[in-house]
Write an enzyme that holds these catalytic residues in place. Structure first.
Site, PDB file in Angstrom:
ATOM      1  N   HIS A 128      33.533  42.149  48.485  1.00  0.00           N
ATOM      2  CA  HIS A 128      33.808  43.211  47.503  1.00  0.00           C
ATOM      3  C   HIS A 128      32.525  43.726  46.847  1.00  0.00           C
ATOM      4  CE1 HIS A 128      38.317  41.973  46.869  1.00  0.00           C
ATOM      5  NE2 HIS A 128      38.067  42.459  48.060  1.00  0.00           N
ATOM      6  N   CYS A 136      23.820  55.030  46.381  1.00  0.00           N
ATOM      7  CA  CYS A 136      23.900  56.448  46.031  1.00  0.00           C
ATOM      8  C   CYS A 136      25.352  56.862  45.773  1.00  0.00           C
ATOM      9  CB  CYS A 136      23.317  57.292  47.163  1.00  0.00           C
ATOM     10  SG  CYS A 136      23.351  59.060  46.778  1.00  0.00           S
TER      11      CYS A 136
HETATM   12  P1  NAD Z   1      42.929  37.569  40.317  1.00  0.00           P
HETATM   13  O1  NAD Z   1      42.434  37.897  38.954  1.00  0.00           O
HETATM   14  O2  NAD Z   1      43.955  38.440  40.936  1.00  0.00           O
HETATM   15  O3  NAD Z   1      43.486  36.072  40.367  1.00  0.00           O
HETATM   16  C1  NAD Z   1      42.769  34.981  39.834  1.00  0.00           C
HETATM   17  C2  NAD Z   1      43.431  33.709  40.322  1.00  0.00           C
HETATM   18  O4  NAD Z   1      42.686  32.602  39.835  1.00  0.00           O
HETATM   19  C3  NAD Z   1      44.868  33.528  39.818  1.00  0.00           C
HETATM   20  O5  NAD Z   1      45.695  33.174  40.913  1.00  0.00           O
HETATM   21  C4  NAD Z   1      44.751  32.382  38.803  1.00  0.00           C
HETATM   22  O6  NAD Z   1      45.915  31.567  38.772  1.00  0.00           O
HETATM   23  C5  NAD Z   1      43.564  31.614  39.340  1.00  0.00           C
HETATM   24  N1  NAD Z   1      42.802  30.844  38.346  1.00  0.00           N
HETATM   25  C6  NAD Z   1      42.531  31.152  37.061  1.00  0.00           C
HETATM   26  N2  NAD Z   1      41.757  30.207  36.499  1.00  0.00           N
HETATM   27  C7  NAD Z   1      41.515  29.272  37.450  1.00  0.00           C
HETATM   28  C8  NAD Z   1      40.769  28.057  37.490  1.00  0.00           C
HETATM   29  N3  NAD Z   1      40.100  27.594  36.426  1.00  0.00           N
HETATM   30  N4  NAD Z   1      40.763  27.341  38.647  1.00  0.00           N
HETATM   31  C9  NAD Z   1      41.442  27.780  39.747  1.00  0.00           C
HETATM   32  N5  NAD Z   1      42.154  28.922  39.766  1.00  0.00           N
HETATM   33  C10 NAD Z   1      42.181  29.674  38.640  1.00  0.00           C
HETATM   34  O7  NAD Z   1      41.606  37.473  41.192  1.00  0.00           O
HETATM   35  P2  NAD Z   1      41.329  37.845  42.683  1.00  0.00           P
HETATM   36  O8  NAD Z   1      42.394  37.304  43.580  1.00  0.00           O
HETATM   37  O9  NAD Z   1      39.921  37.424  42.926  1.00  0.00           O
HETATM   38  O10 NAD Z   1      41.443  39.441  42.778  1.00  0.00           O
HETATM   39  C11 NAD Z   1      40.994  40.316  41.783  1.00  0.00           C
HETATM   40  C12 NAD Z   1      39.892  41.271  42.203  1.00  0.00           C
HETATM   41  O11 NAD Z   1      39.016  41.510  41.108  1.00  0.00           O
HETATM   42  C13 NAD Z   1      38.961  40.743  43.245  1.00  0.00           C
HETATM   43  O12 NAD Z   1      38.380  41.808  43.899  1.00  0.00           O
HETATM   44  C14 NAD Z   1      37.908  40.044  42.412  1.00  0.00           C
HETATM   45  O13 NAD Z   1      36.705  39.886  43.068  1.00  0.00           O
HETATM   46  C15 NAD Z   1      37.709  41.002  41.273  1.00  0.00           C
HETATM   47  N6  NAD Z   1      37.241  40.295  40.055  1.00  0.00           N
HETATM   48  C16 NAD Z   1      36.051  39.602  40.114  1.00  0.00           C
HETATM   49  C17 NAD Z   1      35.606  38.899  39.032  1.00  0.00           C
HETATM   50  C18 NAD Z   1      34.297  38.143  39.179  1.00  0.00           C
HETATM   51  O14 NAD Z   1      33.423  38.574  39.918  1.00  0.00           O
HETATM   52  N7  NAD Z   1      34.161  36.999  38.512  1.00  0.00           N
HETATM   53  C19 NAD Z   1      36.355  38.862  37.840  1.00  0.00           C
HETATM   54  C20 NAD Z   1      37.558  39.593  37.796  1.00  0.00           C
HETATM   55  C21 NAD Z   1      37.994  40.289  38.927  1.00  0.00           C
HETATM   56 ZN    ZN Z   2      21.131  59.550  47.148  1.00  0.00          ZN
END
Ligand code: NAD
Ligand code: ZN
Length: 278
Positions: A128, A136
């Site tokens: 992602h 750009c």
């Molecule tokens: P999501 O927010 O949809 O789900 C998070 C999952 O993590 C849930 O199933 C939850 O139950 C679980 N969870 C929460 N705390 C936990 C812990 N301590 N240990 C284990 N599991 C735990 O996230 P997703 O599936 O990654 O999808 C969301 C999208 O948003 C993705 O593209 C993601 O990369 C992006 N995003 C990234 C970040 C980051 O870079 N840290 C933060 C928020 C969202």
């Molecule tokens: Zn450019």
């Protein structure tokens, strides 16, 4: 804490030198203080309207209100910049060191914590994108550029500063740059997001560990299905029951319920001795 049969299942799954792949989502960084997209932290207010990440993390919104989109990313980048890798990120570095070129990390996270923990860039696929890069906004070239030095720290209410806007430009053509992240209204590709590579790795994976992902997104689903279809086993780590945990258990794998900062170090300790076999 781990099921009795886990080691024998993992040993069989890794037989013949098959690979180990770890797929991480926002949950692995929750214990570092980075909110997942669920809950009130995900919302973003513009005027009197509340936006969800699915609204604001889009190319359409960037075309309409680029300053708002950048403010949101600069706020998230500030939160991520202050966060530190936790025990789960560190455990994965140990797993990578043990398994070497049989190991791949596929992450949906854009927070940079895997790299800061020490995960090797060559063995980590950012499907992602990453907040540490931009590209750009007009697509003049597909190159990605390191995030510029000198952009300020942002709180929720901080307006986009002119000085920062002047830094957030494409070094090739001067157009406004965009964050190097896959938006909700865009598609995966190999050039920016290593889509084909992730699928190729999945097909050769004997053991897939999914961590802290709700399973809502497309590529993770694809990876999981490919691993299962090619005879691999899945271990899901999550604080709550979820789709990936169910798919793992139905196919002879495991759903380990708990925080990734506690479960992963124990799981990695159990798996590292298997690296010499296969
Ligand atoms: P999501 O927010 O949809 O789900 C998070 C999952 O993590 C849930 O199933 C939850 O139950 C679980 N969870 C929460 N705390 C936990 C812990 N301590 N240990 C284990 N599991 C735990 O996230 P997703 O599936 O990654 O999808 C969301 C999208 O948003 C993705 O593209 C993601 O990369 C992006 N995003 C990234 C970040 C980051 O870079 N840290 C933060 C928020 C969202
Ligand atoms: Zn450019």
């Amino acid at each position: 804490m781990l099921p009795d049969t886990l080691i024998s299942v993992a040993t069989r799954a890794l037989a013949g030198g098959r690979g180990i792949t770890v797929l991480t989502g926002a949950g692995i960084s929750a214990e570092s203080g980075i909110p997942t997209f669920r809950g009130p932290e995900g919302y973003w207010q513009v005027g009197s309207r509340n936006y969800k990440p699915e609204d604001i993390g889009t190319l359409a919104m960037f075309r309409r209100e680029p300053d708002e989109v950048w403010r949101w990313y600069l706020f998230r980048r500030t939160v991520c910049g202050k966060a530190r890798p936790n025990r789960a990120h560190l455990a994965l570095v140990a797993l990578e060191q043990a398994f070497g070129d049989r190991f791949t990390l596929v992450t949906q996270n854009v927070d940079g914590l895997h790299e800061r923990a020490g995960s090797g860039p060559g063995r980590t696929l950012h499907v992602h994108g990453s907040l540490d890069y931009m590209r750009c906004g007009e697509d003049c070239t597909p190159e990605i550029h390191a995030f510029p030095e000198g952009v300020g720290a942002y709180r929720r209410e901080t307006e986009l500063a002119d000085a920062d806007r002047a830094l957030l430009v494409c070094p090739r053509c001067g157009a406004l740059a965009r964050p190097h992240v896959l938006w909700f209204d865009e598609s995966y590709d190999e050039a920016h997001y290593r889509f084909d590579t992730a699928l190729r790795v999945a097909a050769g994976t004997g053991l897939l560990i999914t961590v802290g992902t709700s399973g809502a997104t497309n590529l993770p689903n694809h990876v999981l299905n490919l691993v299962i279809r090619s005879g691999g086993k899945v271990i899901d780590v999550n604080v709550e029951p979820n789709l990936f945990g169910r798919m793992a258990t139905v196919n002879g794998g495991f759903s380990l319920l708990g925080r990734s900062g506690e479960v992963l170090p124990a799981l990695v300790d159990a798996l590292v001795p298997l690296a010499g076999h296969g």
